[in-house]
Motif scaffolding. Sequence first.
Motif, PDB file in Angstrom:
ATOM      1  N   LEU A  84      68.110  35.205  76.647  1.00  0.00           N
ATOM      2  CA  LEU A  84      67.045  35.075  77.644  1.00  0.00           C
ATOM      3  C   LEU A  84      66.235  36.368  77.776  1.00  0.00           C
ATOM      4  O   LEU A  84      65.008  36.341  77.845  1.00  0.00           O
ATOM      5  CB  LEU A  84      67.629  34.657  78.996  1.00  0.00           C
ATOM      6  CG  LEU A  84      68.274  33.273  79.030  1.00  0.00           C
ATOM      7  CD1 LEU A  84      68.951  33.034  80.381  1.00  0.00           C
ATOM      8  CD2 LEU A  84      67.260  32.177  78.734  1.00  0.00           C
ATOM      9  N   VAL A  85      66.926  37.499  77.801  1.00  0.00           N
ATOM     10  CA  VAL A  85      66.251  38.790  77.912  1.00  0.00           C
ATOM     11  C   VAL A  85      65.335  39.002  76.706  1.00  0.00           C
ATOM     12  O   VAL A  85      64.195  39.449  76.849  1.00  0.00           O
ATOM     13  CB  VAL A  85      67.274  39.944  78.049  1.00  0.00           C
ATOM     14  CG1 VAL A  85      66.636  41.298  77.804  1.00  0.00           C
ATOM     15  CG2 VAL A  85      67.922  39.900  79.424  1.00  0.00           C
ATOM     16  N   SER A  86      65.808  38.653  75.513  1.00  0.00           N
ATOM     17  CA  SER A  86      64.996  38.856  74.305  1.00  0.00           C
ATOM     18  C   SER A  86      63.728  38.013  74.327  1.00  0.00           C
ATOM     19  O   SER A  86      62.703  38.410  73.771  1.00  0.00           O
ATOM     20  CB  SER A  86      65.816  38.569  73.044  1.00  0.00           C
ATOM     21  OG  SER A  86      66.044  37.181  72.892  1.00  0.00           O
ATOM     22  N   ILE A  87      63.763  36.885  74.970  1.00  0.00           N
ATOM     23  CA  ILE A  87      62.596  35.995  75.036  1.00  0.00           C
ATOM     24  C   ILE A  87      61.623  36.416  76.124  1.00  0.00           C
ATOM     25  O   ILE A  87      60.413  36.475  75.903  1.00  0.00           O
ATOM     26  CB  ILE A  87      63.041  34.533  75.257  1.00  0.00           C
ATOM     27  CG1 ILE A  87      63.771  34.014  74.007  1.00  0.00           C
ATOM     28  CG2 ILE A  87      61.850  33.638  75.595  1.00  0.00           C
ATOM     29  CD1 ILE A  87      64.430  32.660  74.189  1.00  0.00           C
ATOM     30  N   TYR A  88      62.116  36.716  77.309  1.00  0.00           N
ATOM     31  CA  TYR A  88      61.245  36.896  78.477  1.00  0.00           C
ATOM     32  C   TYR A  88      60.863  38.335  78.790  1.00  0.00           C
ATOM     33  O   TYR A  88      59.876  38.571  79.483  1.00  0.00           O
ATOM     34  CB  TYR A  88      61.870  36.217  79.703  1.00  0.00           C
ATOM     35  CG  TYR A  88      61.931  34.725  79.501  1.00  0.00           C
ATOM     36  CD1 TYR A  88      60.806  33.940  79.709  1.00  0.00           C
ATOM     37  CD2 TYR A  88      63.088  34.113  79.040  1.00  0.00           C
ATOM     38  CE1 TYR A  88      60.833  32.582  79.479  1.00  0.00           C
ATOM     39  CE2 TYR A  88      63.126  32.754  78.797  1.00  0.00           C
ATOM     40  CZ  TYR A  88      61.995  31.991  79.020  1.00  0.00           C
ATOM     41  OH  TYR A  88      62.021  30.640  78.764  1.00  0.00           O
ATOM     42  N   SER A  89      61.609  39.298  78.325  1.00  0.00           N
ATOM     43  CA  SER A  89      61.310  40.694  78.636  1.00  0.00           C
ATOM     44  C   SER A  89      60.039  41.140  77.917  1.00  0.00           C
ATOM     45  O   SER A  89      59.805  40.795  76.758  1.00  0.00           O
ATOM     46  CB  SER A  89      62.483  41.580  78.208  1.00  0.00           C
ATOM     47  OG  SER A  89      62.338  42.874  78.736  1.00  0.00           O
ATOM     48  N   GLY A  90      59.207  41.896  78.653  1.00  0.00           N
ATOM     49  CA  GLY A  90      57.996  42.431  78.056  1.00  0.00           C
ATOM     50  C   GLY A  90      56.779  41.536  78.180  1.00  0.00           C
ATOM     51  O   GLY A  90      55.783  41.740  77.494  1.00  0.00           O
TER      52      GLY A  90
END
Length: 139
Positions: A84-90
């Motif tokens: 989830l972090v890899s998809i939504y962060s940034g």
Amino acid sequence: MTIKEKQNEIVEEFAFLEDWEQKYEYIIDLGKELKPLPEDKKTEQNLIKGCQSQVWINAHYDDEKLFFEADSDGILPKGIVSLLVSIYSGHSTDEILNSDFDFISEIGLQEFLSPSRANGLMAMTKQIKFYAVAFQLKK
């Protein structure tokens, strides 16, 4: 890369994995790559309610984008939150709020998880949206 492009990439990666054992290992490997959350960020405020394991998600807003960092004391939840972090962060709060979580059903993740882990996954996705709303209101 947009959120949708990242989601599509994950769907494609999962399509190459032949069975749930390989998918399970892939998710665990994602968790191993996740940078540990500093201890001072493992607070009650960042703790995700509804997860079987302890999962923390922290967010900060910088240059009109929301950045996430996370951790878990369980290997599978750590992999899921890493995904989830890899998809939504940034991404901007608007992009996060206008995105969906359809990729989760496309890869069959909820079917693979126990009911309590599926509830934890939904709690993680809700927290990401909550952070986007909260930071959008601060603008």
